[in-house]
Design a protein around this motif. Structure first.
Motif, PDB file in Angstrom:
ATOM      1  N   GLU A  74       0.754  -1.134  -0.075  1.00 22.02           N
ATOM      2  CA  GLU A  74      -0.209   0.046   0.047  1.00 22.02           C
ATOM      3  C   GLU A  74       0.946   1.257  -0.097  1.00 22.02           C
ATOM      4  OE1 GLU A  74      -3.026   0.173   2.990  1.00 22.02           O
ATOM      5  OE2 GLU A  74      -3.447  -2.084   2.600  1.00 22.02           O
ATOM      6  N   ALA A  75       1.877   1.132   0.724  1.00 25.00           N
ATOM      7  CA  ALA A  75       2.761   2.376   0.895  1.00 25.00           C
ATOM      8  C   ALA A  75       3.503   2.747  -0.326  1.00 25.00           C
ATOM      9  CB  ALA A  75       3.952   2.122   1.872  1.00 25.00           C
ATOM     10  N   VAL A  76       3.979   1.628  -1.004  1.00 26.25           N
ATOM     11  CA  VAL A  76       4.962   1.996  -2.309  1.00 26.25           C
ATOM     12  C   VAL A  76       4.461   1.001  -3.565  1.00 26.25           C
ATOM     13  CG1 VAL A  76       7.212   1.701  -3.456  1.00 26.25           C
ATOM     14  CG2 VAL A  76       7.147   2.367  -0.989  1.00 26.25           C
ATOM     15  N   GLY A  77       3.816   1.743  -4.216  1.00 24.93           N
ATOM     16  CA  GLY A  77       3.089   1.129  -5.668  1.00 24.93           C
ATOM     17  C   GLY A  77       4.278   0.481  -6.523  1.00 24.93           C
ATOM     18  N   GLU A  78       3.703   0.315  -7.675  1.00 19.78           N
ATOM     19  CA  GLU A  78       4.498  -0.160  -9.052  1.00 19.78           C
ATOM     20  C   GLU A  78       5.332   1.018  -9.489  1.00 19.78           C
ATOM     21  OE1 GLU A  78       4.082  -3.308 -10.376  1.00 19.78           O
ATOM     22  OE2 GLU A  78       2.838  -3.858  -8.907  1.00 19.78           O
ATOM     23  N   ALA A  79       6.374   0.435  -9.801  1.00 18.97           N
ATOM     24  CA  ALA A  79       7.668   1.414 -10.415  1.00 18.97           C
ATOM     25  C   ALA A  79       7.179   2.587 -11.251  1.00 18.97           C
ATOM     26  CB  ALA A  79       8.698   0.654 -10.940  1.00 18.97           C
ATOM     27  N   ALA A  80       6.215   2.236 -12.396  1.00 18.31           N
ATOM     28  CA  ALA A  80       5.777   3.207 -13.183  1.00 18.31           C
ATOM     29  C   ALA A  80       4.934   4.326 -12.368  1.00 18.31           C
ATOM     30  CB  ALA A  80       5.260   2.502 -14.469  1.00 18.31           C
ATOM     31  N   THR A  81       4.301   4.009 -11.824  1.00 15.33           N
ATOM     32  CA  THR A  81       3.401   4.766 -10.878  1.00 15.33           C
ATOM     33  C   THR A  81       4.202   5.760  -9.976  1.00 15.33           C
ATOM     34  OG1 THR A  81       1.657   3.143 -10.926  1.00 15.33           O
ATOM     35  CG2 THR A  81       1.376   5.012  -9.372  1.00 15.33           C
ATOM     36  N   GLN A  82       4.973   4.983  -9.127  1.00 14.39           N
ATOM     37  CA  GLN A  82       5.816   5.873  -8.249  1.00 14.39           C
ATOM     38  C   GLN A  82       6.771   6.992  -9.144  1.00 14.39           C
ATOM     39  OE1 GLN A  82       4.350   4.642  -5.233  1.00 14.39           O
ATOM     40  NE2 GLN A  82       6.426   5.516  -4.755  1.00 14.39           N
ATOM     41  N   GLU A  83       7.517   6.369 -10.140  1.00  9.98           N
ATOM     42  CA  GLU A  83       8.237   7.152 -10.883  1.00  9.98           C
ATOM     43  C   GLU A  83       7.701   8.602 -11.357  1.00  9.98           C
ATOM     44  OE1 GLU A  83      10.112   4.773 -13.641  1.00  9.98           O
ATOM     45  OE2 GLU A  83      11.488   3.692 -11.993  1.00  9.98           O
ATOM     46  N   ARG A  84       6.336   8.452 -11.576  1.00 12.67           N
ATOM     47  CA  ARG A  84       5.622   9.522 -11.992  1.00 12.67           C
ATOM     48  C   ARG A  84       5.187  10.763 -10.987  1.00 12.67           C
ATOM     49  NH1 ARG A  84       2.798   5.654 -15.353  1.00 12.67           N
ATOM     50  NH2 ARG A  84       1.173   5.585 -13.811  1.00 12.67           N
ATOM     51  N   LEU A  85       5.394  10.151  -9.718  1.00 14.49           N
ATOM     52  CA  LEU A  85       4.866  11.170  -8.612  1.00 14.49           C
ATOM     53  C   LEU A  85       6.009  12.180  -8.374  1.00 14.49           C
ATOM     54  CD1 LEU A  85       3.895   8.398  -6.168  1.00 14.49           C
ATOM     55  CD2 LEU A  85       2.416   9.995  -7.520  1.00 14.49           C
ATOM     56  N   PRO A  86       5.831  13.109  -7.745  1.00 14.45           N
ATOM     57  CA  PRO A  86       6.655  14.073  -7.407  1.00 14.45           C
ATOM     58  C   PRO A  86       7.677  13.529  -6.366  1.00 14.45           C
ATOM     59  CG  PRO A  86       4.579  15.137  -7.166  1.00 14.45           C
ATOM     60  CD  PRO A  86       4.355  13.499  -7.620  1.00 14.45           C
ATOM     61  N   VAL A  87       8.973  13.996  -6.115  1.00 16.61           N
ATOM     62  CA  VAL A  87       9.786  13.512  -5.041  1.00 16.61           C
ATOM     63  C   VAL A  87       9.140  13.484  -3.723  1.00 16.61           C
ATOM     64  CG1 VAL A  87      12.065  13.893  -4.029  1.00 16.61           C
ATOM     65  CG2 VAL A  87      11.900  14.045  -6.401  1.00 16.61           C
ATOM     66  N   ILE A  88       8.481  14.707  -3.107  1.00 12.68           N
ATOM     67  CA  ILE A  88       7.920  14.778  -2.016  1.00 12.68           C
ATOM     68  C   ILE A  88       6.981  13.792  -1.660  1.00 12.68           C
ATOM     69  CG2 ILE A  88       6.120  16.248  -2.484  1.00 12.68           C
ATOM     70  CD1 ILE A  88       6.888  17.790  -0.047  1.00 12.68           C
ATOM     71  N   ASP A  89       6.084  12.979  -2.773  1.00 16.04           N
ATOM     72  CA  ASP A  89       5.279  12.106  -2.570  1.00 16.04           C
ATOM     73  C   ASP A  89       5.906  10.872  -2.567  1.00 16.04           C
ATOM     74  OD1 ASP A  89       3.034  13.677  -2.435  1.00 16.04           O
ATOM     75  OD2 ASP A  89       2.658  13.562  -4.756  1.00 16.04           O
ATOM     76  N   ARG A  90       6.955  10.605  -3.370  1.00 21.22           N
ATOM     77  CA  ARG A  90       7.727   9.226  -3.275  1.00 21.22           C
ATOM     78  C   ARG A  90       8.379   9.296  -1.753  1.00 21.22           C
ATOM     79  NH1 ARG A  90      11.279   8.843  -8.672  1.00 21.22           N
ATOM     80  NH2 ARG A  90      11.537   6.630  -7.906  1.00 21.22           N
ATOM     81  N   LEU A  91       8.920  10.372  -1.319  1.00 19.53           N
ATOM     82  CA  LEU A  91       9.582  10.259  -0.116  1.00 19.53           C
ATOM     83  C   LEU A  91       8.607  10.108   0.900  1.00 19.53           C
ATOM     84  CD1 LEU A  91      12.094  10.554   1.539  1.00 19.53           C
ATOM     85  CD2 LEU A  91      11.978  13.128   1.622  1.00 19.53           C
ATOM     86  N   GLU A  92       7.292  10.632   0.855  1.00 19.44           N
ATOM     87  CA  GLU A  92       6.179  10.189   1.985  1.00 19.44           C
ATOM     88  C   GLU A  92       5.972   8.696   1.867  1.00 19.44           C
ATOM     89  OE1 GLU A  92       1.557  10.936   2.154  1.00 19.44           O
ATOM     90  OE2 GLU A  92       2.775  12.884   1.420  1.00 19.44           O
TER      91      GLU A  92
END
Length: 178
Positions: free
Chosen positions: A55-73
């Protein structure tokens, strides 16, 4: 008297995903050799933790599209999932989760917002490669916890501990014979 444990974590500069792969290979070796026989409580917590990591960390393609602040969250949420699970268990699963948290701990020094060096408390902005490595590590940990909880694809079945490559759920290939 059984021999002392010879497990030694990989150095931090090996990368988070490599550390988690190495740690998980050791856990799967212990499972396959029945040095660690998870209880029902262990299996239930491993499943719950794996679910929380997914739930916290999704698929790679989805994560990579997010802003850095959201990925870090999301990565910090994954660490919170580990910390909560660790607080609820003792024994081998606790030790495994503690080592996993240690491997992922550099995330705690990362920041997404600009700051002057003297006011950033020693935090750093992670590179895209750092973020991707941490996210792969969380996905690999999810897979390993799921395996431990279900008892499927143990080390002997997956080629783990034999020096062969392992492919995580995100397609990242890592070696356990580092």
């Amino acid at each position: 008297m059984p021999p002392h444990n010879t497990y030694r974590p990989l150095p931090a500069d090996a990368g988070m995903c490599a550390q988690i792969a190495y740690l998980s290979a050791e856990a799967e070796r212990q499972l396959s050799q029945h040095l660690w026989d998870p209880t029902e409580e262990d299996a239930a917590l491993a499943r719950k933790t794996a679910s929380g990591l997914a739930e916290a960390v999704g698929e790679a393609a989805t994560q990579e599209r997010l802003p850095v602040i959201d990925r870090l969250e999301h990565l910090r949420e994954a660490l919170a999932v580990l910390a909560i699970a660790l607080a609820r268990i003792h024994g081998p699963l606790a030790w495994y989760l503690a080592q996993a948290g240690t491997a992922l701990s550099p995330v705690l020094r990362w920041r997404a917002l600009p700051a002057e060096r003297q006011s950033s408390f020693g935090t750093v902005v992670p590179s895209p490669a750092d973020l991707a490595d941490a996210e792969r590590a969380v996905r690999r940990l999810h897979t390993a916890l799921t395996r431990a909880a279900t008892g499927t694809e143990t080390g002997a079945d997956a080629g783990i501990g034999t020096g062969t490559a392992d492919t995580g759920t995100d397609g990242y290939e890592g070696r356990f014979d580092i």
